[in-house]
Motif scaffolding. Structure first.
Motif, PDB file in Angstrom:
ATOM      1  N   GLU A  53       0.849  -1.284   0.232  1.00 43.00           N
ATOM      2  CA  GLU A  53      -0.053  -0.113  -0.179  1.00 43.00           C
ATOM      3  C   GLU A  53       0.860   1.263  -0.059  1.00 43.00           C
ATOM      4  O   GLU A  53       1.747   1.378   0.645  1.00 43.00           O
ATOM      5  CB  GLU A  53      -1.033  -0.169   1.206  1.00 43.00           C
ATOM      6  CG  GLU A  53      -1.750   1.321   1.364  1.00 43.00           C
ATOM      7  CD  GLU A  53      -2.995   0.966   2.318  1.00 43.00           C
ATOM      8  OE1 GLU A  53      -4.105   0.743   2.307  1.00 43.00           O
ATOM      9  OE2 GLU A  53      -2.605   1.180   3.661  1.00 43.00           O
ATOM     10  N   ILE A  62      -3.512  10.676  -1.620  1.00 41.46           N
ATOM     11  CA  ILE A  62      -3.730   9.420  -2.496  1.00 41.46           C
ATOM     12  C   ILE A  62      -3.449   8.164  -1.779  1.00 41.46           C
ATOM     13  O   ILE A  62      -2.465   7.954  -0.932  1.00 41.46           O
ATOM     14  CB  ILE A  62      -2.890   9.468  -3.681  1.00 41.46           C
ATOM     15  CG1 ILE A  62      -3.238  10.898  -4.516  1.00 41.46           C
ATOM     16  CG2 ILE A  62      -3.153   8.461  -4.626  1.00 41.46           C
ATOM     17  CD1 ILE A  62      -2.131  11.190  -5.511  1.00 41.46           C
ATOM     18  N   ARG A  63      -4.252   7.155  -1.906  1.00 43.37           N
ATOM     19  CA  ARG A  63      -4.147   5.911  -1.381  1.00 43.37           C
ATOM     20  C   ARG A  63      -4.270   4.771  -2.352  1.00 43.37           C
ATOM     21  O   ARG A  63      -5.191   4.669  -2.810  1.00 43.37           O
ATOM     22  CB  ARG A  63      -5.037   5.401  -0.146  1.00 43.37           C
ATOM     23  CG  ARG A  63      -4.747   4.108   0.478  1.00 43.37           C
ATOM     24  CD  ARG A  63      -5.695   3.799   1.654  1.00 43.37           C
ATOM     25  NE  ARG A  63      -5.698   4.590   2.493  1.00 43.37           N
ATOM     26  CZ  ARG A  63      -4.852   4.806   3.789  1.00 43.37           C
ATOM     27  NH1 ARG A  63      -4.392   3.782   3.944  1.00 43.37           N
ATOM     28  NH2 ARG A  63      -5.052   5.563   4.790  1.00 43.37           N
ATOM     29  N   LEU A  64      -3.188   3.958  -2.723  1.00 45.08           N
ATOM     30  CA  LEU A  64      -3.297   2.950  -3.591  1.00 45.08           C
ATOM     31  C   LEU A  64      -2.782   1.551  -2.785  1.00 45.08           C
ATOM     32  O   LEU A  64      -2.134   1.476  -1.964  1.00 45.08           O
ATOM     33  CB  LEU A  64      -2.182   3.007  -4.655  1.00 45.08           C
ATOM     34  CG  LEU A  64      -2.577   4.313  -5.625  1.00 45.08           C
ATOM     35  CD1 LEU A  64      -1.246   5.111  -5.645  1.00 45.08           C
ATOM     36  CD2 LEU A  64      -2.419   3.506  -7.101  1.00 45.08           C
ATOM     37  N   CYS A  74      -7.623   3.004  -6.146  1.00 47.26           N
ATOM     38  CA  CYS A  74      -7.041   4.218  -6.000  1.00 47.26           C
ATOM     39  C   CYS A  74      -7.774   5.155  -5.282  1.00 47.26           C
ATOM     40  O   CYS A  74      -8.802   5.682  -6.153  1.00 47.26           O
ATOM     41  CB  CYS A  74      -6.320   4.638  -7.204  1.00 47.26           C
ATOM     42  SG  CYS A  74      -5.199   6.192  -6.879  1.00 47.26           S
ATOM     43  N   GLY A  84     -12.251   8.163  -6.738  1.00 50.74           N
ATOM     44  CA  GLY A  84     -11.193   7.016  -7.197  1.00 50.74           C
ATOM     45  C   GLY A  84     -11.481   6.294  -8.257  1.00 50.74           C
ATOM     46  O   GLY A  84     -12.565   6.509  -8.921  1.00 50.74           O
ATOM     47  N   SER A 109      -4.738  -0.068 -14.310  1.00 49.31           N
ATOM     48  CA  SER A 109      -5.249   1.170 -13.918  1.00 49.31           C
ATOM     49  C   SER A 109      -6.303   1.799 -14.379  1.00 49.31           C
ATOM     50  O   SER A 109      -6.548   1.921 -15.968  1.00 49.31           O
ATOM     51  CB  SER A 109      -4.172   2.233 -13.829  1.00 49.31           C
ATOM     52  OG  SER A 109      -4.531   3.389 -13.072  1.00 49.31           O
TER      53      SER A 109
END
Length: 126
Positions: A53, A62-64, A74, A84, A109
Motif C-alpha cells: 500500500e 492518495i491511497r493505492l 486508488c 477514485g 489502472s
C-alpha cells in the motif's frame, strides 16, 4: 527508524517516473514500512508478502492498495471530498530482509486498464 536509500521506478503507457531519495525504514515481523517525502508530500509505502500500500498526504491525498490477483482501488482525496478508480494487480512480489525491502508490482489502472509497472528498492545506509 533506519535511514535508507529508496528508488521507485514507475512506467506506464508513454510515461515513466524515476525517484531516488533518502527515506526512513522500519522492518518488523515480515513487514516493511518506508517513510519518505515527495514534492513536499509525506508518503508511506507498506510492504507485506501478500499486500502493498502506498499513501501520499499533502496537496491531494492518495491511497493505492495492491493485492495480487485482486481488484482494489486508488482513492483520491479525503473524507470531505473523495473519489477514485479501480486497479487490478496482475503481479505482486515483495521481498523483505533485515537490511532492506524490494517490491515488483504490475497492475492495470482505471477503466482503460493502463498497464503500469512499479519497482521499489529500499536499502539501509550506514
Amino acid at each position: 527508524m533506519t535511514d535508507c536509500r529508496l528508488t521507485i521506478a514507475s512506467r506506464g503507457d508513454g510515461w515513466e517516473s524515476n525517484i531516488i531519495c533518502r527515506a526512513g525504514m522500519e522492518i518488523s515481523q515480515g513487514c516493511a514500512r518506508i517513510e519518505y517525502e515527495l514534492e513536499g508530500d509525506r508518503c508511506v509505502f507498506t510492504l507485506r508478502p501478500e499486500r502493498a500500500e502506498q499513501v501520499r498526504r499533502g496537496g491531494v491525498n492518495i491511497r493505492l492498495s495492491f493485492v495480487e490477483g485482486g481488484k482494489t482501488s486508488c482513492i483520491i482525496g479525503d473524507e470531505a471530498l473523495r473519489g477514485g478508480y479501480e486497479i487490478y494487480t496482475v503481479r505482486l512480489s515483495c521481498r523483505i530482509g533485515a537490511r532492506g525491502a524490494a517490491a515488483d508490482i504490475q497492475y492495470l489502472s482505471g477503466g482503460d486498464g493502463e498497464r503500469i509497472t512499479l519497482r521499489l528498492r529500499a536499502y539501509a545506509v550506514e
